[in-house]
Design a protein around this motif. Sequence first.
Motif, mmCIF file in Angstrom:
data_model
loop_
_atom_site.group_PDB
_atom_site.id
_atom_site.type_symbol
_atom_site.label_atom_id
_atom_site.label_comp_id
_atom_site.label_asym_id
_atom_site.label_seq_id
_atom_site.Cartn_x
_atom_site.Cartn_y
_atom_site.Cartn_z
ATOM 1 N N SER A 200 0.829 -1.201 0.000
ATOM 2 C CA SER A 200 0.000 0.000 0.000
ATOM 3 C C SER A 200 0.860 1.247 0.000
ATOM 4 N N TRP A 210 -3.540 0.782 -3.277
ATOM 5 C CA TRP A 210 -2.847 -0.501 -3.364
ATOM 6 C C TRP A 210 -1.845 -0.427 -4.503
ATOM 7 N N GLU A 265 -8.110 2.288 -3.392
ATOM 8 C CA GLU A 265 -8.571 1.398 -2.329
ATOM 9 C C GLU A 265 -10.000 0.935 -2.574
ATOM 10 N N SER A 325 -0.599 -4.969 3.117
ATOM 11 C CA SER A 325 -1.942 -5.198 2.595
ATOM 12 C C SER A 325 -2.496 -6.470 3.221
#
Length: 487
Positions: A200, A210, A265, A325
Motif C-alpha cells: 500500500s 494498493w 482502495e 496489505s
Amino acid sequence: MAKRPTLTTDSGMPVSDNQNSITAGPLGPVLMQDFVLLEKLAHQNRERIPERGQHAKGSGAYGKLTITHDIAKYTKAKVLQKGKETEAFLRFSTVAGERGAADAERDVRGFALRFYTEDGNWDMVGNNTPVFFVRDALKFPDFIHTQKRHPRTNMRSPTAMWDFWSLSPESLHQVTILMSDRGLPQSYRNIDGFGSHTYSFINTKNERYWVKFHFKTMQGIKNWTNAEAAEKVAYDRETHQRDLFESIEKGDFPKWKFSIQIMPESDVGKHWYNPFDLTKVWPHNDYPLIEVGILELNRNPQNYFAEVEQAALSPANIVPGIGHSPDKMLQARIFSYADAHRYRVGVNADQLPVNRPRCPVHTYNVDGTMRLAGNPNPDAYYEPNSFNGPVQDERFREPPLKISGDADRYNHRDGNDDYRQPGDLFRLMTAAQKEQLFQNYRAAMQGVPAEIVTRQIAHCYRADPEYGAGVGKAMGIDFKPQTIAAE
C-alpha cells in the motif's frame, strides 16, 4: 614497500608464530595452553551460520534507486519523490537449491531489494515472477518441504513436487512460468524483478492506494534451454555469480526500469480476481504500468559472507508512505522472514553493517547475542519514562483499514478461478515457446507416477485444451478430457 600490520588474536594480542603449534618437544603432543591454535580452530568451527531455509544460494550487489517521475499524489514516502537518489542493495538467489547448488538450474529467482532511506530501511522481498505457488502461508512449509531432500533417500523428489502441485491448482500459474523458457535465465542481469505481493501507498492526505512493484531489466530477457544450461553447469556452477560480479567490476552496470501499478482502495471487489491473491496478477489493461525511476547496481560487496550471507531482508521493514496489505502470504512473511534472521544470524542482525539503517535508530530493545550498540541514554531503558527517551509520534499513523466478516478458516479455493491467467499466459506464447514448455514438463516429470502426471495434465487442460494436450503428448499419455469429469 609499506610496513605490514602485525597479526593478532581476536582480542588484539600480537601473534609471535602463526606456523607452528606449541608441542611437548619436536615430536610431542600439542599443549592445551596454545590458545592461538584453540582460537583458530574454535572460530573455524563457527565460520558457517545456518543457511537460509530457501533462497540459500545467492549473489548480491549495491547500487542506487533514482526517481525520475512524480508519484507524490500516491505516496508521501521520501524515497519515492522525484529527483531522489537512494543507496540500494539487491540480493538475487535461487529458491530450492542449497548453497552449493548450481546457478543455472530451473527455478524461481529471488529478487530481494533493500533501500537505505532517511526514514529507515525499506525492504522488498520479491522474485523474478509476479506470482507464487501458494496463496495461503499455511501451505508454505509444505511447499518448501517438497523442494528439499526426501527424508529417506536424501535426494530431491520430483514425485513430491508434482504431487503437491497437482493437488494445489492455485500453483498452475507459477508452474507455467517455471516450466516456460523464463524458468532458466542466463544471468541475474537478464531477469525482471517483482515485489509480487500487493503493498500500500499512503499520501499526504492520508489516502491509501494498493500498489504492485515492477522492475524491468534494461539488459533484455535472456534464457537457456535445459541442454544449454547443462553444458554450462558441467564446467561452471557459479554462472550467475560470475556474470554479475564481473559485469560490475568492469563498469557494465546493470539497470532496471522501476514501475508501479496503482489501484484505488475502493476498487477492491470490482474484479473477478482478488487483488491480494499472490497467485494472480493485475491485468495491465485494468492497471497500466506507471514509470517511476531507474535501479542501477554499481558496486560489489567487499566480503561475501559479511554482506550477502548475513544480509537479513524482511518485508516487515517499511517506511512512512509505504505499507502492507491483506495479502495472506505477505502477512505471514512479515513475521517469518524477520524470525528466520533472528534464528539464522541473531536477534541483533540489524546492527551488522549490511543491515544497519543509515538513519538514527532509537529503540528499547536490549542485550541479546552479539549486541553491538548500547543505549546512549542508560536511564531510559523502558517506556514510558521521565528521562528523555524516544517516544511515539502520531504523525506516522496509517489510516484505518476496513475489515469485515467472521473469523474462520475460509477455503481459499472456493469460487477461485485458478485457470484463467495460466491459460492467458499460455496463449501469449509462440509455437516454439509452447513446445519448449511441453518438453520442460517432460524433463521435470521423469519418474513421476502416472496418476500424478495425469492429474497435473488435467489442470493444464482446464487452463487451455492445447496446453493439456501438449503436455500429455510430451509425456506419452493419451489424455482424454473426460478424465477431468471423472475426478
